[in-house]
Design a protein around this motif. Sequence first.
Motif, mmCIF file in Angstrom:
data_model
loop_
_atom_site.group_PDB
_atom_site.id
_atom_site.type_symbol
_atom_site.label_atom_id
_atom_site.label_comp_id
_atom_site.label_asym_id
_atom_site.label_seq_id
_atom_site.Cartn_x
_atom_site.Cartn_y
_atom_site.Cartn_z
ATOM 1 N N VAL A 177 0.836 -1.206 0.000
ATOM 2 C CA VAL A 177 0.000 0.000 0.000
ATOM 3 C C VAL A 177 0.870 1.255 0.000
ATOM 4 C CG1 VAL A 177 -1.572 1.377 1.420
ATOM 5 C CG2 VAL A 177 -2.037 -1.048 1.046
ATOM 6 N N TYR A 178 1.890 1.270 0.843
ATOM 7 C CA TYR A 178 2.720 2.476 0.937
ATOM 8 C C TYR A 178 3.689 2.602 -0.235
ATOM 9 C CZ TYR A 178 0.769 3.878 5.354
ATOM 10 O OH TYR A 178 -0.103 4.325 6.328
ATOM 11 N N PHE A 179 4.025 1.483 -0.867
ATOM 12 C CA PHE A 179 4.779 1.572 -2.116
ATOM 13 C C PHE A 179 3.932 2.257 -3.188
ATOM 14 C CE2 PHE A 179 5.898 -0.061 -6.308
ATOM 15 C CZ PHE A 179 7.252 0.249 -6.364
ATOM 16 N N ASN A 180 2.667 1.855 -3.264
ATOM 17 C CA ASN A 180 1.750 2.492 -4.219
ATOM 18 C C ASN A 180 1.608 3.984 -3.940
ATOM 19 O OD1 ASN A 180 -0.097 0.696 -6.210
ATOM 20 N ND2 ASN A 180 0.606 -0.559 -4.498
ATOM 21 N N GLU A 181 1.498 4.354 -2.663
ATOM 22 C CA GLU A 181 1.373 5.765 -2.306
ATOM 23 C C GLU A 181 2.615 6.549 -2.713
ATOM 24 O OE1 GLU A 181 -1.163 7.673 -0.701
ATOM 25 O OE2 GLU A 181 -2.277 5.962 -1.486
ATOM 26 N N ALA A 182 3.797 5.971 -2.437
ATOM 27 C CA ALA A 182 5.045 6.642 -2.792
ATOM 28 C C ALA A 182 5.179 6.777 -4.302
ATOM 29 C CB ALA A 182 6.235 5.878 -2.217
ATOM 30 N N ALA A 183 4.752 5.746 -5.036
ATOM 31 C CA ALA A 183 4.807 5.814 -6.501
ATOM 32 C C ALA A 183 3.878 6.910 -7.014
ATOM 33 C CB ALA A 183 4.419 4.461 -7.089
ATOM 34 N N ARG A 184 2.692 7.007 -6.436
ATOM 35 C CA ARG A 184 1.737 8.038 -6.865
ATOM 36 C C ARG A 184 2.312 9.437 -6.613
ATOM 37 N NH1 ARG A 184 -2.119 6.440 -3.987
ATOM 38 N NH2 ARG A 184 -2.893 4.940 -5.506
ATOM 39 N N ASP A 185 3.004 9.595 -5.491
ATOM 40 C CA ASP A 185 3.619 10.891 -5.197
ATOM 41 C C ASP A 185 4.663 11.267 -6.252
ATOM 42 O OD1 ASP A 185 2.086 11.120 -2.937
ATOM 43 O OD2 ASP A 185 3.653 10.457 -1.559
ATOM 44 N N GLU A 186 5.290 10.249 -6.860
ATOM 45 C CA GLU A 186 6.299 10.490 -7.894
ATOM 46 C C GLU A 186 5.701 10.453 -9.302
ATOM 47 O OE1 GLU A 186 9.347 11.359 -7.392
ATOM 48 O OE2 GLU A 186 9.366 11.100 -5.204
ATOM 49 N N ARG A 187 4.365 10.447 -9.369
ATOM 50 C CA ARG A 187 3.643 10.416 -10.650
ATOM 51 C C ARG A 187 3.931 9.141 -11.448
ATOM 52 N NH1 ARG A 187 1.336 15.360 -11.457
ATOM 53 N NH2 ARG A 187 2.201 17.114 -10.276
ATOM 54 N N TYR A 188 4.059 8.028 -10.727
ATOM 55 C CA TYR A 188 4.173 6.718 -11.353
ATOM 56 C C TYR A 188 2.899 5.934 -11.086
ATOM 57 C CZ TYR A 188 9.049 6.530 -12.874
ATOM 58 O OH TYR A 188 10.234 6.718 -13.546
ATOM 59 N N ALA A 189 2.494 5.130 -12.044
ATOM 60 C CA ALA A 189 1.402 4.183 -11.855
ATOM 61 C C ALA A 189 1.996 2.823 -11.500
ATOM 62 C CB ALA A 189 0.555 4.070 -13.116
ATOM 63 N N VAL A 190 1.251 2.017 -10.748
ATOM 64 C CA VAL A 190 1.699 0.687 -10.365
ATOM 65 C C VAL A 190 0.692 -0.339 -10.873
ATOM 66 C CG1 VAL A 190 2.248 -0.863 -8.447
ATOM 67 C CG2 VAL A 190 2.879 1.560 -8.313
ATOM 68 N N ILE A 191 1.193 -1.332 -11.594
ATOM 69 C CA ILE A 191 0.365 -2.457 -12.034
ATOM 70 C C ILE A 191 0.729 -3.649 -11.161
ATOM 71 C CG2 ILE A 191 -0.297 -3.949 -13.947
ATOM 72 C CD1 ILE A 191 0.656 -1.785 -15.862
ATOM 73 N N MET A 192 -0.251 -4.203 -10.446
ATOM 74 C CA MET A 192 0.021 -5.259 -9.480
ATOM 75 C C MET A 192 -0.375 -6.637 -9.994
ATOM 76 S SD MET A 192 -0.882 -3.747 -5.690
ATOM 77 C CE MET A 192 -0.350 -5.321 -4.966
ATOM 78 N N ALA A 193 0.422 -7.624 -9.608
ATOM 79 C CA ALA A 193 0.086 -9.024 -9.829
ATOM 80 C C ALA A 193 0.248 -9.733 -8.493
ATOM 81 C CB ALA A 193 1.006 -9.637 -10.879
ATOM 82 N N SER A 194 -0.847 -10.208 -7.914
ATOM 83 C CA SER A 194 -0.812 -10.882 -6.612
ATOM 84 C C SER A 194 -0.956 -12.380 -6.832
ATOM 85 C CB SER A 194 -1.935 -10.371 -5.708
ATOM 86 O OG SER A 194 -1.778 -8.983 -5.458
ATOM 87 N N LEU A 195 0.056 -13.143 -6.423
ATOM 88 C CA LEU A 195 0.089 -14.582 -6.671
ATOM 89 C C LEU A 195 -0.039 -15.344 -5.365
ATOM 90 C CD1 LEU A 195 3.101 -14.746 -9.181
ATOM 91 C CD2 LEU A 195 0.670 -14.444 -9.698
ATOM 92 N N LEU A 196 -1.042 -16.198 -5.266
ATOM 93 C CA LEU A 196 -1.162 -17.063 -4.096
ATOM 94 C C LEU A 196 -0.110 -18.162 -4.171
ATOM 95 C CD1 LEU A 196 -2.695 -17.702 -1.519
ATOM 96 C CD2 LEU A 196 -4.269 -19.103 -2.880
ATOM 97 N N GLN A 197 0.016 -18.767 -5.344
ATOM 98 C CA GLN A 197 1.044 -19.778 -5.587
ATOM 99 C C GLN A 197 2.172 -19.149 -6.398
ATOM 100 O OE1 GLN A 197 0.836 -22.726 -4.160
ATOM 101 N NE2 GLN A 197 -1.213 -22.276 -3.362
#
Length: 337
Positions: A88-108
């Motif tokens: 969550v805070y990585f996303n916030e820091a990226a937004r502050d730097e005008r970067y978008a984040v594309i996430m992939a969450s893997l259970l396995q």
Amino acid sequence: MTTEEERTKAATIFDVARLAGVSHQTVSRVLNELPNVRPATRERVQRAIQQLRYIPSPAARALVTRRSRTIGLITTGLPEYGPSTTAVYFNEAARDERYAVIMASLLQSDATALRQAAETLVRQNVEAIVLITSNGAALGLLQSMDLGVPFLGVVSQGNDLHRVSLDQYAGAKRAVRHLIELGHTKIRHVSGPIESMDALERARGWRDLLAENDLVAHDPIVGDWSAASGYAAGRRLLEDDFTAVFCGNDQMALGLIHALTEAGRDVPGAVSVIGFDNIPEAAHFSPPLTTMHQDFAQLGRDAMEVMLAVLTDEAAPNPLLRVPQLVLRASTAPPPA
């Protein structure tokens, strides 16, 4: 349709890169006739293009030359408090730097799932990939892939990679030192799963500090981070001789305290218990839990700061490890007389 025709039809820039033994960015540099490609490498890429009869798309030609201001983020395992907060805070820091984040969450986090996630992110023109995991095998798999973009691991172990982490080893030693300073000499450990790098570092810190103080380190009881596994560990420990337990995380400490108090063992009168992480609920356990606070929010910000440095300079130094801080509450006390 022949096998060769099928291969030709399916060829992508990633197929060319694999055949030539280079990154997809190098293939794109060759396609765009950019400098800084060695003649032998350029020739190898051109041979692969011819062999696969690859026809580049405009998007493939632009992979190197276009800045997307997008970063790929891969997380593995269940959404535990620490990794989720860091993300969550990585996303916030990226937004502050005008970067978008594309996430992939893997259970396995098997090789197929990781490769698919990484290639999907690269096809979306991410400038870099960040991995948040405690699974050593997942890190090794992704680190071995030719991603073609900078890679950073939010991991507690690892060589030859950009990484940020909290100092699990030093944090564990601080936790055990607190118990020893209270007078405890019989200190057991309930650890996280063996595939977890964080769990291994915490167990190593516990074992080393006991050795430094000439105390016996019995084999840890291995849990899975859940309160249920902590409860099971507590039931197993009831027949043993001990006065304190260092738990690998707060949830397992909750289950352990349940098992001990259910059996009539007062915490901390008979047994002291210390956890790790300082989840928000830890202050409201019964008794409130002494634990090691990990600043996951700062860890997320650190990851973005280092990633920005890496995008500018591949040799960017990693920050100093931040050591978890002791939070004193009511679950630890001197051992019974």
